[in-house]
Design a protein around this motif. Structure first.
Motif, PDB file in Angstrom:
ATOM      1  N   PRO A  35     -17.042 -41.566  43.340  1.00 25.67           N
ATOM      2  CA  PRO A  35     -18.124 -41.628  42.361  1.00 25.67           C
ATOM      3  C   PRO A  35     -19.215 -42.599  42.825  1.00 25.67           C
ATOM      4  N   ARG A  36     -20.431 -42.271  42.517  1.00 21.54           N
ATOM      5  CA  ARG A  36     -21.533 -43.143  42.908  1.00 21.54           C
ATOM      6  C   ARG A  36     -21.333 -44.562  42.403  1.00 21.54           C
ATOM      7  N   SER A  37     -20.937 -44.663  41.172  1.00 17.12           N
ATOM      8  CA  SER A  37     -20.846 -45.998  40.579  1.00 17.12           C
ATOM      9  C   SER A  37     -19.823 -46.862  41.305  1.00 17.12           C
ATOM     10  N   SER A  38     -18.708 -46.249  41.659  1.00 18.54           N
ATOM     11  CA  SER A  38     -17.676 -47.006  42.371  1.00 18.54           C
ATOM     12  C   SER A  38     -18.166 -47.394  43.754  1.00 18.54           C
ATOM     13  N   THR A  39     -18.810 -46.445  44.401  1.00 21.26           N
ATOM     14  CA  THR A  39     -19.345 -46.716  45.725  1.00 21.26           C
ATOM     15  C   THR A  39     -20.354 -47.855  45.658  1.00 21.26           C
ATOM     16  N   PHE A  40     -21.147 -47.798  44.613  1.00 12.24           N
ATOM     17  CA  PHE A  40     -22.142 -48.864  44.404  1.00 12.24           C
ATOM     18  C   PHE A  40     -21.461 -50.226  44.324  1.00 12.24           C
ATOM     19  N   ASN A  41     -20.413 -50.306  43.509  1.00  9.54           N
ATOM     20  CA  ASN A  41     -19.693 -51.572  43.362  1.00  9.54           C
ATOM     21  C   ASN A  41     -19.135 -52.061  44.691  1.00  9.54           C
ATOM     22  N   LEU A  42     -18.552 -51.152  45.417  1.00  8.74           N
ATOM     23  CA  LEU A  42     -17.921 -51.532  46.678  1.00  8.74           C
ATOM     24  C   LEU A  42     -18.951 -52.007  47.700  1.00  8.74           C
ATOM     25  N   LEU A  43     -20.017 -51.228  47.838  1.00  6.67           N
ATOM     26  CA  LEU A  43     -21.041 -51.597  48.824  1.00  6.67           C
ATOM     27  C   LEU A  43     -21.699 -52.922  48.439  1.00  6.67           C
ATOM     28  N   THR A  44     -21.951 -53.102  47.148  1.00 10.06           N
ATOM     29  CA  THR A  44     -22.548 -54.344  46.694  1.00 10.06           C
ATOM     30  C   THR A  44     -21.629 -55.523  47.042  1.00 10.06           C
ATOM     31  N   THR A  45     -20.348 -55.315  46.819  1.00 10.70           N
ATOM     32  CA  THR A  45     -19.389 -56.371  47.109  1.00 10.70           C
ATOM     33  C   THR A  45     -19.412 -56.734  48.593  1.00 10.70           C
ATOM     34  N   LEU A  46     -19.376 -55.718  49.437  1.00  7.14           N
ATOM     35  CA  LEU A  46     -19.393 -55.970  50.877  1.00  7.14           C
ATOM     36  C   LEU A  46     -20.698 -56.649  51.294  1.00  7.14           C
ATOM     37  N   ALA A  47     -21.783 -56.260  50.633  1.00  3.81           N
ATOM     38  CA  ALA A  47     -23.066 -56.870  50.953  1.00  3.81           C
ATOM     39  C   ALA A  47     -23.071 -58.336  50.521  1.00  3.81           C
ATOM     40  N   GLU A  48     -22.540 -58.603  49.348  1.00  4.33           N
ATOM     41  CA  GLU A  48     -22.514 -59.986  48.842  1.00  4.33           C
ATOM     42  C   GLU A  48     -21.709 -60.898  49.740  1.00  4.33           C
ATOM     43  N   LYS A  49     -20.703 -60.333  50.356  1.00  2.52           N
ATOM     44  CA  LYS A  49     -19.870 -61.142  51.241  1.00  2.52           C
ATOM     45  C   LYS A  49     -20.468 -61.218  52.655  1.00  2.52           C
ATOM     46  N   GLY A  50     -21.600 -60.581  52.850  1.00  2.00           N
ATOM     47  CA  GLY A  50     -22.267 -60.692  54.146  1.00  2.00           C
ATOM     48  C   GLY A  50     -21.765 -59.734  55.204  1.00  2.00           C
ATOM     49  N   TYR A  51     -21.152 -58.629  54.790  1.00  2.00           N
ATOM     50  CA  TYR A  51     -20.634 -57.671  55.768  1.00  2.00           C
ATOM     51  C   TYR A  51     -21.501 -56.417  55.874  1.00  2.00           C
ATOM     52  N   LEU A  52     -22.380 -56.243  54.913  1.00  2.00           N
ATOM     53  CA  LEU A  52     -23.343 -55.137  54.981  1.00  2.00           C
ATOM     54  C   LEU A  52     -24.702 -55.691  54.592  1.00  2.00           C
ATOM     55  N   TYR A  53     -25.742 -55.032  55.064  1.00  2.95           N
ATOM     56  CA  TYR A  53     -27.062 -55.409  54.573  1.00  2.95           C
ATOM     57  C   TYR A  53     -27.964 -54.197  54.543  1.00  2.95           C
ATOM     58  N   GLU A  54     -29.023 -54.297  53.745  1.00  4.07           N
ATOM     59  CA  GLU A  54     -29.946 -53.164  53.611  1.00  4.07           C
ATOM     60  C   GLU A  54     -31.308 -53.608  54.090  1.00  4.07           C
ATOM     61  N   PRO A  55     -31.685 -53.162  55.271  1.00  5.23           N
ATOM     62  CA  PRO A  55     -32.981 -53.537  55.847  1.00  5.23           C
ATOM     63  C   PRO A  55     -34.103 -53.322  54.850  1.00  5.23           C
ATOM     64  N   ARG A  56     -34.091 -52.206  54.181  1.00  3.55           N
ATOM     65  CA  ARG A  56     -35.040 -51.982  53.097  1.00  3.55           C
ATOM     66  C   ARG A  56     -34.348 -51.095  52.092  1.00  3.55           C
ATOM     67  N   PRO A  57     -34.760 -51.247  50.813  1.00  2.00           N
ATOM     68  CA  PRO A  57     -34.090 -50.468  49.772  1.00  2.00           C
ATOM     69  C   PRO A  57     -34.135 -48.981  50.111  1.00  2.00           C
ATOM     70  N   ARG A  58     -33.031 -48.296  49.902  1.00  2.00           N
ATOM     71  CA  ARG A  58     -32.948 -46.847  50.107  1.00  2.00           C
ATOM     72  C   ARG A  58     -32.983 -46.419  51.561  1.00  2.00           C
ATOM     73  N   ALA A  59     -33.016 -47.373  52.451  1.00  2.00           N
ATOM     74  CA  ALA A  59     -33.005 -46.974  53.856  1.00  2.00           C
ATOM     75  C   ALA A  59     -31.584 -46.995  54.384  1.00  2.00           C
ATOM     76  N   GLY A  60     -30.636 -47.316  53.524  1.00  3.15           N
ATOM     77  CA  GLY A  60     -29.249 -47.295  53.939  1.00  3.15           C
ATOM     78  C   GLY A  60     -28.687 -48.666  54.256  1.00  3.15           C
ATOM     79  N   TYR A  61     -27.365 -48.727  54.326  1.00  2.12           N
ATOM     80  CA  TYR A  61     -26.662 -49.965  54.630  1.00  2.12           C
ATOM     81  C   TYR A  61     -26.300 -50.006  56.114  1.00  2.12           C
ATOM     82  N   TYR A  62     -26.345 -51.210  56.679  1.00  2.00           N
ATOM     83  CA  TYR A  62     -25.856 -51.456  58.031  1.00  2.00           C
ATOM     84  C   TYR A  62     -24.703 -52.441  57.926  1.00  2.00           C
ATOM     85  N   PRO A  63     -23.709 -52.326  58.782  1.00  2.00           N
ATOM     86  CA  PRO A  63     -22.744 -53.418  58.880  1.00  2.00           C
ATOM     87  C   PRO A  63     -23.397 -54.601  59.594  1.00  2.00           C
TER      88      PRO A  63
END
Lengths: 243, 243
Positions: A35-63
DNA sequence: CGAATAAATTCACCCATATGTACGATCGAC
DNA sequence: GTCGATCGTACATATGGGTGAATTTATTCG
């Protein structure tokens, strides 16, 4: 009990390792059917911990390279000596098959280093790959290094499944195979676990650690060459260990 | 919403990266204050996925090199050119301070490469470290590369907090600081976010990517040297980019 | 060798959490 | 600019999963 969100983290890591491209939330959600919402939570969590980042909104996540930094340090926990990788690398060239170093993990054996054959038809294995310790040549080469009572306590945990018609499905069958292995001087398996797969393995004790080396490939290529392969194996081990 | 089990996986990875020793279930449970049963579930899960293994029962868990293999491949997603690491490495030697490359991550800036100063008193930062984009020199050097409307949509998401008495707490304050930065030719921050911490940063566009380089250290060492540091920074960037 | 102690593992219940749903933002087509 | 489609985000709710207590297994010490 499997911890689902833990698995999901690993799947995301493996996803990026596979596709090697930035990915948007929607892509990841669709790919895994989450589900989108779950994916959102997970990606946000990984981003908060510094394992993913988003160069620009909607351009996707990078490890971030943080994975690499952490993994590098964590993998230093018990590094293998350099010659072991040279060993399996050389063996893979000599035999043309996939060669791996295995370590015990409860009732399983894990591959902690692998060099894959370059043949089109080959044993496809990766570092971290796990196989039943009693139903594989690599596993039995580990069991040979156990004391009898250690083996016994392991046996109690094993769930003997008939993976294939040659799979040993009792303690006695396993012990018998171990005795045979001692006699012949090496372990072997013909599709005991994976269909069409044959393996030749020998123990590889390093310090306190009980490891094994296995040469594995399709049954028809290994076939009657097991003895020859075993010799190659043992000679290579002696040669590299000396260095 | 934070996904707790996802965080726990990362904490275990970081734990092993820190202690560099095998750890038993009990040790890990005690260290984090987690219940044994939960720890058991998590470790079992990681083991099942091939990321941990137990050389022998009760001797503790080790991370497998699978972390390294996956991290290495995942880090190829958008590798930095080689010269960027040489750049910050050289800058750290020249200035004696911690130097980092930052990338945007929503309302934050992430450090995607860091060379720490060797000084006893220094800015302690790691790859993956995140700081508010509007309240740091590294962040503002990123914002300088945004179009006005992109900045505006970012501003809407920022929660302006008074981290310190110099923190810009309004859109106007941030925009004013950006204008000043343009005039002086570089970005700076004096404890806008972290107490005692000063930073000097410049934009570092690479291809489509908007990055920045920051030299950061204790206020009393950076103090009145910002202009000099900025010159060093800019010259180094030109020098290394040329290669 | 046997009892005491400590660690690992299992299990059922209840609560934290993943998700369905709804909303808002953004982008692309015309 | 306007509309429609798509993507990202917030939130309440039911349910999957984490936890405490019980059980089993291993280890230590007398």
């Amino acid at each position: 009990m499997i911890v689902r969100q833990a698995v999901n983290v690993l799947e995301i890591l493996e996803y990026f390792a596979r596709v090697k491209k930035p990915a948007t939330l929607a892509e990841i959600a669709d790919h895994f059917g989450w589900p989108r919402s779950s994916t959102f939570n997970l990606l946000t969590t990984l981003a908060e911990k510094g394992y993913l980042y988003e160069p620009r909104p909607r351009a996707g996540y990078y490890p971030t390279p943080r994975w690499l930094v952490m993994a590098r340090e964590a993998s230093d926990v018990e590094p293998l000596p350099d010659w072991t990788h040279a060993l399996i690398s050389s063996l893979s060239t000599e035999t043309g098959e996939t060669v791996a170093i295995a370590a015990p993990a409860g009732v399983m054996a894990v591959f902690i280093d692998v060099v894959e054959s370059s043949a089109a038809i080959r044993y496809f294995a990766k570092v971290g790959h796990r196989v039943p310790i009693h139903a594989t040549s690599s596993g039995r080469a580990l069991l040979l290094q156990y004391a009898k009572d250690e083996r016994d306590s392991l046996y109690r945990k094993i769930e003997f499944k008939q993976y294939n018609h040659t799979t040993p499905i009792s303690i006695d069958a396993v012990e018998a195979e171990l005795r045979k292995s001692l006699e012949r001087g090496y372990c072997q398996s013909f599709a005991d676990y994976s269909r069409d797969l044959a393996g030749v393995a020998v123990p590889l004790p390093i310090g306190e650690r009980r490891l094994s080396v296995v040469v594995a490939g399709p049954e028809y290529r290994i076939g009657d060459k097991t003895a020859a392969i075993a010799v190659t194996l043992q000679q290579a081990v002696e040669r590299f260990r000396a260095k």
